[in-house]
Design an enzyme around this catalytic site. Structure first.
Site, PDB file in Angstrom:
ATOM      1  CG  HIS A 203      -1.763   1.256   1.310  1.00  0.00           C
ATOM      2  ND1 HIS A 203      -1.286   2.403   1.919  1.00  0.00           N
ATOM      3  CD2 HIS A 203      -3.006   1.563   0.863  1.00  0.00           C
ATOM      4  CE1 HIS A 203      -2.209   3.355   1.841  1.00  0.00           C
ATOM      5  NE2 HIS A 203      -3.261   2.865   1.206  1.00  0.00           N
ATOM      6  CG  HIS A 267      -0.438   9.847  -5.306  1.00  0.00           C
ATOM      7  ND1 HIS A 267      -1.507  10.329  -6.003  1.00  0.00           N
ATOM      8  CD2 HIS A 267      -0.926   8.891  -4.455  1.00  0.00           C
ATOM      9  CE1 HIS A 267      -2.607   9.729  -5.591  1.00  0.00           C
ATOM     10  NE2 HIS A 267      -2.286   8.839  -4.659  1.00  0.00           N
ATOM     11  CG  ASP A 318      -6.406   8.142  -5.914  1.00  0.00           C
ATOM     12  OD1 ASP A 318      -6.685   7.108  -5.272  1.00  0.00           O
ATOM     13  OD2 ASP A 318      -5.636   9.010  -5.477  1.00  0.00           O
TER      14      ASP A 318
END
Ligand SMILES: [Zn+2]
Length: 438
Positions: A203, A267, A318
């Site tokens: 993650h 990101h 997202d």
């Protein structure tokens, strides 16, 4: 899956719209492309045929937060106050609710021209007993919505650097790398051959130790799976990592994992120029999610080097606060225009912005997800978007400007149909029968 020959007025090949091209498909794949001299059995008049969009980063269930958390009684909010709202949604969802939200998001994606979704899936459990019930639901939702899916199954073990999981985070838990791979093997037996596949995920460095990152990434490489991880979306993550490890998250990742072209960092908003150069030199890819990053107040990507080679970039919706690949392309470029007070920041070698952005939103995503998609070429998947050249939002554009017109001034209303693995759907979501090739 039957054979067919498709023809539109223009087909997007080699970065431009070309007239008079036929596309032969069979078994859900493109067999041949060119002036084939074949009579088309599916024709799109006053339309352009394009590859379907690839959404490289989605958390579909977060579609359930749209419109929520946009009131700030104490004067301001942040990513972290939004995360509390997201945890509230997590606490409220059972397997059926999760399935419904995910399928809703996927149907909306398909209408917006997204034919492949990379689902960064970390909400695994219907309760704290580690049942992985939501893994079955996420796979079923994509199948029922008719979208190609790469399940990017996430390892989530910690509630922050050196912290244990709390509250809603227990729904995300995988107890060890061993348990992770056992669940991946179970998942592999449940997915549907041609239209679904699996990728590996840690993650973030907030959610896993460096040892676990090293172990999971090494095994992913051994299995030939793509690997994704959230990196440096928030300054607080960079600061906590500096405190815990004495380096930035990106520097820690470059130390802990053998980065190559199967590695996607999502990101990289606050990644330094030096870290980004090293990451790109190793072959790494970057997924930017402009709409979500704007909505959450994350910031604009700081390292300009990530825009110098658009082929290493891809895009994600997202949080799915808005599902619109056209807008993601637009704001990838516009964000950098605003930041640098200059135009043409994401451009190809010829200086053209629209084909470069379109490539990021299609081929870039396909490469990141390990899917043979993103281009209209033989041996690629038969996933398409059909653009209405007569749509009022595109009026006045010619074949050499229509893509730029769509990206700057259009939206998903300009789409008349999509196909996934050669199965057609109109823009309203109706299945379109494949004509008899006879
Ligand atoms: Zn994310």
């Amino acid at each position: 899956l039957s054979k067919e020959v498709i023809e539109a007025d223009f087909t997007f090949v080699n970065g431009q719209l070309v007239p008079g091209v036929q596309v032969a498909i069979a078994g859900g794949m493109i067999e041949d492309v060119g002036r084939l001299g074949l009579r088309p059995n599916r024709r799109f008049d006053r339309c352009a045929l394009l590859p379907g969009f690839v959404n490289a980063h989605s958390h579909a269930f977060q579609r359930g937060l749209r419109g929520q958390g946009e009131t700030f009684p104490s004067g301001g909010g942040s990513f972290w106050t939004w995360r509390e709202a997201m945890y509230g949604l997590v606490e409220s969802l059972d397997a059926d609710g999760f399935y419904e939200l995910t399928r809703t998001a996927y149907r909306e994606m398909r209408r917006a021209g997204i034919t492949t979704v990379g689902e960064f899936h970390y909400l695994h459990h219907a309760d704290a007993g580690r049942d992985y019930a939501l893994d079955r639901a996420v796979v079923a939702a994509a199948r029922d919505a008719g979208i190609r899916q790469v399940v990017l199954s996430a390892y989530y073990r910690a509630g922050g650097f050196g912290l244990s999981l709390e509250g809603a985070q227990r729904r995300f838990e995988t107890a060890s790398p061993e348990e992770y791979w056992q669940q991946i093997d179970r998942l592999a037996s449940e997915i549907q051959g041609q239209a679904q596949s699996i990728g590996a995920v840690v993650h973030s460095l907030r959610a896993a130790s460096l040892e676990d990152l090293t172990a999971i990434h090494a095994e992913a490489r051994r299995r030939g799976l793509v690997f994704h991880i959230h990196v440096e979306e928030q300054r607080a993550e960079v600061e906590a990592c500096l405190e815990a490890y004495g380096t930035t998250p990106m520097a820690a990742i470059l130390e802990a994992a053998e980065v190559d072209a199967s590695f996607t960092a999502v990101h990289c908003t606050h990644t330094t120029a030096a870290d980004m150069r090293q990451y790109l030199a190793a072959g790494g890819r970057v997924c930017v999610c402009p709409t979500t990053e704007a909505n959450l107040g994350d910031g604009l990507p700081e390292a300009a080097s990530m825009f110098e080679q658009p082929s290493t970039l891809c895009l994600g919706t997202d949080s799915n606060v808005r599902i619109a690949p056209v807008e993601e392309m637009r704001w990838l470029e516009y964000g950098q225009r605003l930041r640098h007070e200059a135009r043409g920041m994401v451009a190809g070698d010829d200086g053209a912005v629209a084909p470069a952005l379109f490539d990021v939103a299609t081929a870039g995503g396909a490469a990141s997800l390990g899917v043979a998609g993103g281009r209209i070429e033989a041996a690629r998947v038969a996933d398409f978007v059909v653009l209405d050249l007569d749509h009022p939002l595109l009026s006045g554009a010619r074949e050499d400007t229509v893509l730029a017109a769509w990206i700057t001034g259009g939206d998903e209303r300009c789409i008349v149909a999509t196909a996934v693995a050669g199965v057609w759907e109109s823009a309203t979501g109706q299945l379109v029968q494949t004509p008899d090739p006879g």
